[in-house]
Scaffold this motif. Structure first.
Motif, PDB file in Angstrom:
ATOM      1  N   LEU A  13       5.209   1.612 -11.755  1.00 29.60           N
ATOM      2  CA  LEU A  13       5.358   0.276 -12.332  1.00 29.60           C
ATOM      3  C   LEU A  13       4.217  -0.021 -13.296  1.00 29.60           C
ATOM      4  CD1 LEU A  13       6.708  -1.552  -9.202  1.00 29.60           C
ATOM      5  CD2 LEU A  13       7.951  -0.901 -11.231  1.00 29.60           C
ATOM      6  N   ARG A  41       3.312 -14.588 -13.635  1.00 32.15           N
ATOM      7  CA  ARG A  41       3.268 -13.162 -13.280  1.00 32.15           C
ATOM      8  C   ARG A  41       2.164 -12.378 -13.980  1.00 32.15           C
ATOM      9  NH1 ARG A  41       7.717 -11.240 -10.352  1.00 32.15           N
ATOM     10  NH2 ARG A  41       8.799 -13.021  -9.492  1.00 32.15           N
ATOM     11  N   THR A  74      13.904   0.141  -9.194  1.00 29.29           N
ATOM     12  CA  THR A  74      12.697  -0.411  -9.819  1.00 29.29           C
ATOM     13  C   THR A  74      12.905  -1.854 -10.253  1.00 29.29           C
ATOM     14  OG1 THR A  74      13.456   0.603 -11.842  1.00 29.29           O
ATOM     15  CG2 THR A  74      11.718   1.726 -10.660  1.00 29.29           C
ATOM     16  N   GLY A  75      14.120  -2.358 -10.109  1.00 27.64           N
ATOM     17  CA  GLY A  75      14.364  -3.745 -10.454  1.00 27.64           C
ATOM     18  C   GLY A  75      15.814  -3.951 -10.806  1.00 27.64           C
ATOM     19  N   LEU A  76      16.550  -4.646  -9.940  1.00 24.21           N
ATOM     20  CA  LEU A  76      17.940  -4.955 -10.214  1.00 24.21           C
ATOM     21  C   LEU A  76      18.197  -6.333  -9.618  1.00 24.21           C
ATOM     22  CD1 LEU A  76      20.684  -3.997 -11.274  1.00 24.21           C
ATOM     23  CD2 LEU A  76      21.175  -3.186  -8.987  1.00 24.21           C
ATOM     24  N   SER A 132      17.149  -5.680  -5.744  1.00 21.64           N
ATOM     25  CA  SER A 132      15.750  -5.447  -5.404  1.00 21.64           C
ATOM     26  C   SER A 132      14.875  -5.892  -6.559  1.00 21.64           C
ATOM     27  CB  SER A 132      15.498  -3.979  -5.062  1.00 21.64           C
ATOM     28  OG  SER A 132      15.478  -3.187  -6.211  1.00 21.64           O
ATOM     29  N   ALA A 133      13.911  -6.746  -6.246  1.00 24.94           N
ATOM     30  CA  ALA A 133      12.965  -7.241  -7.247  1.00 24.94           C
ATOM     31  C   ALA A 133      11.761  -7.809  -6.512  1.00 24.94           C
ATOM     32  CB  ALA A 133      13.600  -8.326  -8.110  1.00 24.94           C
ATOM     33  N   PRO A 134      10.563  -7.622  -7.068  1.00 22.49           N
ATOM     34  CA  PRO A 134       9.389  -8.214  -6.437  1.00 22.49           C
ATOM     35  C   PRO A 134       9.293  -9.693  -6.765  1.00 22.49           C
ATOM     36  CG  PRO A 134       8.736  -7.000  -8.383  1.00 22.49           C
ATOM     37  CD  PRO A 134      10.221  -6.859  -8.281  1.00 22.49           C
ATOM     38  N   TRP A 181       8.873  -7.345  -2.089  1.00 22.36           N
ATOM     39  CA  TRP A 181      10.202  -6.964  -2.560  1.00 22.36           C
ATOM     40  C   TRP A 181      11.257  -7.780  -1.843  1.00 22.36           C
ATOM     41  CZ3 TRP A 181      11.232  -3.861  -6.641  1.00 22.36           C
ATOM     42  CH2 TRP A 181      10.159  -3.109  -7.162  1.00 22.36           C
ATOM     43  N   PHE A 213       9.614   6.031 -16.507  1.00 17.17           N
ATOM     44  CA  PHE A 213      10.796   6.831 -16.202  1.00 17.17           C
ATOM     45  C   PHE A 213      10.713   7.543 -14.863  1.00 17.17           C
ATOM     46  CE2 PHE A 213      11.011   6.574 -20.856  1.00 17.17           C
ATOM     47  CZ  PHE A 213      12.235   5.955 -20.933  1.00 17.17           C
ATOM     48  N   GLY A 272       9.447   5.910 -12.260  1.00 18.00           N
ATOM     49  CA  GLY A 272       9.420   4.862 -11.244  1.00 18.00           C
ATOM     50  C   GLY A 272       8.052   4.275 -10.962  1.00 18.00           C
ATOM     51  N   ALA A 301      14.103  -8.490 -13.092  1.00 18.12           N
ATOM     52  CA  ALA A 301      15.113  -8.346 -12.045  1.00 18.12           C
ATOM     53  C   ALA A 301      15.070  -9.518 -11.073  1.00 18.12           C
ATOM     54  CB  ALA A 301      14.899  -7.041 -11.286  1.00 18.12           C
ATOM     55  N   ASP A 302      13.985 -10.287 -11.104  1.00 18.26           N
ATOM     56  CA  ASP A 302      13.939 -11.502 -10.309  1.00 18.26           C
ATOM     57  C   ASP A 302      14.927 -12.500 -10.915  1.00 18.26           C
ATOM     58  OD1 ASP A 302      13.279 -14.006  -9.250  1.00 18.26           O
ATOM     59  OD2 ASP A 302      11.281 -13.277  -8.727  1.00 18.26           O
ATOM     60  N   PHE A 328       0.727  -4.461  -7.754  1.00 19.98           N
ATOM     61  CA  PHE A 328       0.743  -5.041  -6.412  1.00 19.98           C
ATOM     62  C   PHE A 328      -0.608  -4.922  -5.722  1.00 19.98           C
ATOM     63  CE2 PHE A 328       5.350  -3.639  -6.754  1.00 19.98           C
ATOM     64  CZ  PHE A 328       5.724  -4.872  -7.245  1.00 19.98           C
ATOM     65  N   PRO A 370       9.731   2.540  -5.446  1.00 22.42           N
ATOM     66  CA  PRO A 370      10.668   2.229  -6.537  1.00 22.42           C
ATOM     67  C   PRO A 370      11.124   3.521  -7.215  1.00 22.42           C
ATOM     68  CG  PRO A 370       8.593   1.024  -6.762  1.00 22.42           C
ATOM     69  CD  PRO A 370       8.370   2.085  -5.748  1.00 22.42           C
ATOM     70  N   LEU A 371      12.433   3.672  -7.368  1.00 20.61           N
ATOM     71  CA  LEU A 371      12.968   4.912  -7.922  1.00 20.61           C
ATOM     72  C   LEU A 371      13.912   4.612  -9.071  1.00 20.61           C
ATOM     73  CD1 LEU A 371      13.803   6.630  -4.542  1.00 20.61           C
ATOM     74  CD2 LEU A 371      11.946   7.239  -6.063  1.00 20.61           C
ATOM     75  N   THR A 372      13.940   5.520 -10.040  1.00 17.79           N
ATOM     76  CA  THR A 372      14.893   5.391 -11.133  1.00 17.79           C
ATOM     77  C   THR A 372      16.154   6.160 -10.762  1.00 17.79           C
ATOM     78  OG1 THR A 372      14.142   7.378 -12.226  1.00 17.79           O
ATOM     79  CG2 THR A 372      12.979   5.364 -12.751  1.00 17.79           C
ATOM     80  N   GLN A 388       0.666  -9.680 -11.888  1.00 19.12           N
ATOM     81  CA  GLN A 388       1.435  -8.457 -11.673  1.00 19.12           C
ATOM     82  C   GLN A 388       1.428  -7.581 -12.923  1.00 19.12           C
ATOM     83  OE1 GLN A 388       5.330  -9.270 -10.141  1.00 19.12           O
ATOM     84  NE2 GLN A 388       4.536 -10.034  -8.208  1.00 19.12           N
ATOM     85  N   ASN A 418      10.331  -4.854 -16.276  1.00 18.97           N
ATOM     86  CA  ASN A 418      11.708  -4.688 -15.801  1.00 18.97           C
ATOM     87  C   ASN A 418      11.863  -5.293 -14.415  1.00 18.97           C
ATOM     88  OD1 ASN A 418      12.465  -3.337 -18.082  1.00 18.97           O
ATOM     89  ND2 ASN A 418      12.081  -1.312 -17.226  1.00 18.97           N
ATOM     90  N   ALA A 419      10.874  -5.047 -13.552  1.00 20.62           N
ATOM     91  CA  ALA A 419      10.952  -5.579 -12.190  1.00 20.62           C
ATOM     92  C   ALA A 419      10.922  -7.101 -12.202  1.00 20.62           C
ATOM     93  CB  ALA A 419       9.798  -5.025 -11.353  1.00 20.62           C
TER      94      ALA A 419
END
Lengths: 338, 440
Positions: B387, B103, A40-42, A46-48, A54, B383, B385, B398-399, B111, A80-82, B106, B394-395
């Motif tokens: 969004l 963002r 889901t975001g790392l 992987s990140a949008p 993605w 939890f 998944g 992650a960028d 999306f 996206p998965l946890t 988003q 969180n996503a």
């Protein structure tokens, strides 16, 4: 659709478990879309981006497989998965391929009935400290307070490591990486420990990144790789050899820049077989001869994907280390295309 | 002796003095402050303490917000701009609102395709318009028809596809109504009730697909289809929350009535349902929706995850609401029920005309409380998944550009939720005032 939903619920009991046995390839081709499970975001993996597309190192594996199988790196449905939902999603057929920084372990491979097709990133647990602590090695961390994510393998690795080295530590349990950053920066713990790639990515975001260092010791093995369902060997082969094609391409110097030229034929028979000019490797997989050519065309070979997502030119700034080619002293080693 | 004073007192005023302005200490701001802030030494102390806390909070927050950087491509660029503006010497706190500028779409829409943003916005307008006749007495009652049609219109706007699907499903409700009317005319109330449940179910199971195709063929209006996986951000929370709220209220009322019912099976089923759903945490139900159902459903049947979540959130909230409404029912004096019986009203009429209006009025604070809780609980879908705004934040973090940014995103998300929850709360207070029948 509503009809099928209800009937499906009723018909379910008899069909439970053991789902979607074989022929993932047929399903993917029939749907004309690859369902790929990602994080889901790392950061870096992987990140949008701002357009909702993605990006990342794990995402690149999905795109390469989609290009190899369907001929289009955009025919993907990203799911996206946890950490909790990832294996069930794979087992139940919700996704065809899991590419989500998943560590290859015995139990996951054997007991959870999955097939790890290879390793796309060799990670390991490391330590980050403030430079002014004056510590140069993890063996000098006796008595330190350590920020540690609960319920992960890192927690177990840490206690093993400190016990083996006869040291004490004071754990500060935290839930997410984000929380860990807050605690560590606020001085609630001297040391933050997690996968080294995560540490590097985290350190890169600090305003005073120079004041922090990652200790040289790596205390665990975390081979991360794409996963498919157990029992569909053809599909596992496809993903495995797509990944191998990316790794082999780097070894033989096939890049996105010279791919077109190399594809016309070279003196090296291995490259010719890889790119489909000689032999019939693609047909053996159930694909066409140019599957590897398309996979490499998406974002280049393994080295290029590494460099553009998590390499030293990016804010994450990871060195190749273990993930260098075997010819460069790393562990990246593709079996021969023969 | 009436003229005694005429001799002893030199002067007697025969007109009233105009009222003087009160002394400065007893009027206006000063009086208010004396009465409310400084009435005793203890209150003086508390006031000063309170002001100090307020000052330290605002001294932190206001400059942070005031110095915001609104345009930048990454967190590090934000910091560079800040340093360029304020110098690197002293610590200047500054929000990097550029992440919101870049963002916000988003965080709001996930999306969802960017060129189709008008559709969720239109759906929101339809939703607000549809609320009017239900929530406010001043709006003409006849517009309730628009309210009844709104869910289907909103579904069509959000997901798109052929207009046949929503229309075909809507026909099921018409079928239920028809079955109820016919049933109550030609047989009893019980047969009518059963018919109103069985007929639409049969219709939805067997006929919706063909009917949808038929309508689609006759009225070829189509919007671009947007799959649920593209839904995200606050829109996702809002849809799950609002769908849960709208669907759980009638279900909760029915369950409350079922729990009070004398019919053995209905009573026990209601109790079992309520206790099971209320006794298990919501997060377990969500994980059930995302993990377990996959194993029960046959492979290949792709039961939409969002739909699964909406169903389980609805059932969960309905169990809570049932108990809230039951509280309202229990608070009604026995005489109200007996009066309804004495008037010769049947069960449904008694509920509709006498019991429910009073019971629901009593339960308003509890119901709204449950709604607000449900709305905020939608963030738990992170939890599994989905969004939602938290998952999206969180996503975004992650960028690599925005890694390490926290407060700006949470402040924005908090603001969105606050607006919704605060309006619900204000409305419930308005409703309580409007329905107040005592004479205080």
């Amino acid at each position: 659709m509503i009809k099928s939903v209800f009937l499906g619920t009723f018909a379910a009991a008899g069909l439970a478990a053991g789902v979607a046995g074989a022929a993932t390839l047929d399903d993917v081709k029939a749907n004309d879309v690859l369902k790929c499970g990602i994080s889901t975001g790392l950061a870096g993996f992987s990140a949008p981006d701002a357009n909702g597309v993605w990006q990342g190192f794990d995402v690149a594996v999905c795109r390469a497989v989609a290009a190899a199988v369907l001929g289009d790196s955009n025919k993907i449905e990203f799911v996206p998965l946890t950490t909790q939902t990832r294996f069930t999603a794979l087992g139940s057929g919700e996704i065809d391929l899991l590419s989500r920084n998943t560590t290859w372990t015995f139990t996951r491979d054997v007991d959870l009935k999955q097939t790890f097709v290879g390793v796309n990133y060799y990670d390991g647990q490391g330590f980050m400290i403030r430079k002014d602590m004056g510590v140069g090695s993890a063996t000098e961390l006796d008595g330190a307070t350590v920020c540690i994510q609960t319920g992960t393998t890192t927690e177990l690795n840490l206690s093993d490591y400190f016990r083996v080295n006869n040291m004490d530590y004071d754990p500060v349990p935290i839930e997410t990486n984000n929380e860990a950053i807050q605690q560590y920066q606020a001085g609630a713990c001297d040391v933050y420990t997690t996968d080294a790639s995560g540490l590097a990515a985290t350190r890169a975001t600090f305003e005073d990144a120079e004041a922090h260092m990652i200790l040289p010791e790596i205390i665990s093995k975390e081979p991360l790789g794409p996963v498919v369902r157990h029992g569909d060997d053809q599909w596992a082969d496809i993903v495995r050899w797509t990944l191998n094609a990316l790794i082999a391409a780097e070894e033989y110097g096939v890049t996105s820049a010279n791919l077109e030229k190399m594809a016309e034929g070279t003196d090296n028979p291995e490259i010719n077989r890889l790119l489909g000019n000689e032999g019939n490797l693609g047909e053996m997989l159930g694909l066409d001869a140019e599957f590897a050519r398309r996979a490499i065309a998406v974002a280049g070979n393994y080295g290029e994907i590494f460099a553009s997502n998590i390499g030293e030119g990016t804010p994450i700034g990871l060195a190749r280390g273990l993930n260098a080619q075997w010819t460069q002293g790393g562990l990246m080693y593709s079996p021969p295309f023969r | 002796m009436s003229d005694t004073h005429a001799h002893t007192v030199a002067y007697v005023r025969d007109t009233m003095l105009p009222p003087e302005v009160p002394p400065a200490a007893e009027r206006g701001v000063i009086r208010w402050m004396r009465a409310n802030l400084f009435s005793s030494w203890f209150n003086v102390l508390l006031t000063i303490l309170g002001l100090a806390v307020l000052w330290s909070l605002l001294a932190g927050i206001l400059p942070w917000f005031w110095n915001s950087v609104w345009v930048a491509d990454s967190l590090s660029e934000c910091r560079e701009i800040r340093d360029a503006l304020h110098g690197t010497g002293e610590e200047v706190s500054s929000a990097c609102m550029a992440v919101i500028t870049e963002r916000w779409n988003q965080l709001l829409f996930g999306f969802y395709p960017q060129d189709l943003y008008w559709r969720p916005v239109a759906a929101l307008i339809v939703f607000l318009a549809a609320l009017g006749p239900v929530l406010f007495a001043s709006v003409p009652r006849r517009l309730v028809w628009f309210t009844a049609a709104a869910p289907f219109l909103m579904y069509w706007l959000l997901w798109g596809g052929s207009i046949g699907g929503p229309l075909a499903v809507a026909l099921g409700f018409a079928a239920a109504w028809g079955a109820f009317v016919l049933g109550s005319r030609f047989s009893g109330a019980l047969a009518a009730t059963i018919g109103a449940i069985v007929v639409p179910l049969l219709y939805w199971l067997l006929l919706t697909g063909p009917v949808a195709g038929l309508i689609g063929a006759v009225i070829p209006i189509e919007l671009q289809f947007v799959p649920s996986k593209d839904f995200g951000g606050f829109m996702l929370s809002f849809i799950i929350g609002v769908a849960g709220i709208i669907l759980s209220l009638p279900l909760g009322i029915l369950l409350a009535l079922g729990r009070q019912s004398n019919l053995f099976i209905i009573n026990k089923c209601s109790i079992a349902f309520i206790e099971v759903f209320r006794g298990v945490p919501l997060i377990v139900w969500l994980l059930t929706a995302s993990l377990l159902l996959n194993y029960f459903l046959p492979p290949g049947s792709n039961f939409d995850l969002m739909l699964r979540v909406i169903i389980l959130v609805t059932l969960f909230a309905a169990a809570y609401l049932a108990e809230v409404v039951r509280g309202g029912l229990a608070a009604l004096p026995r005489g109200q029920y007996e009066a309804a019986d004495a008037l010769g009203l049947d069960y449904w009429k008694a509920q509709r005309l006498i019991i429910m209006p009073q019971a629901l009025k009593i339960s308003i604070p509890g119901i709204v409380n449950t709604f607000i809780g449900l709305f905020k609980d939608t963030t738990l879908v992170v939890f599994i998944g989905l969004l939602d705004p938290i998952g999206m934040s969180n996503a975004i973090r992650a960028d690599t550009s925005w890694q390490g940014i926290n407060w700006e995103l949470f402040v924005f998300i908090g603001l969105l939720f606050f607006i919704c929850c605060f309006s619900m709360s204000r409305y419930s207070q308005h409703l309580e005032r409007r329905l107040r029948t005592d004479h205080s």
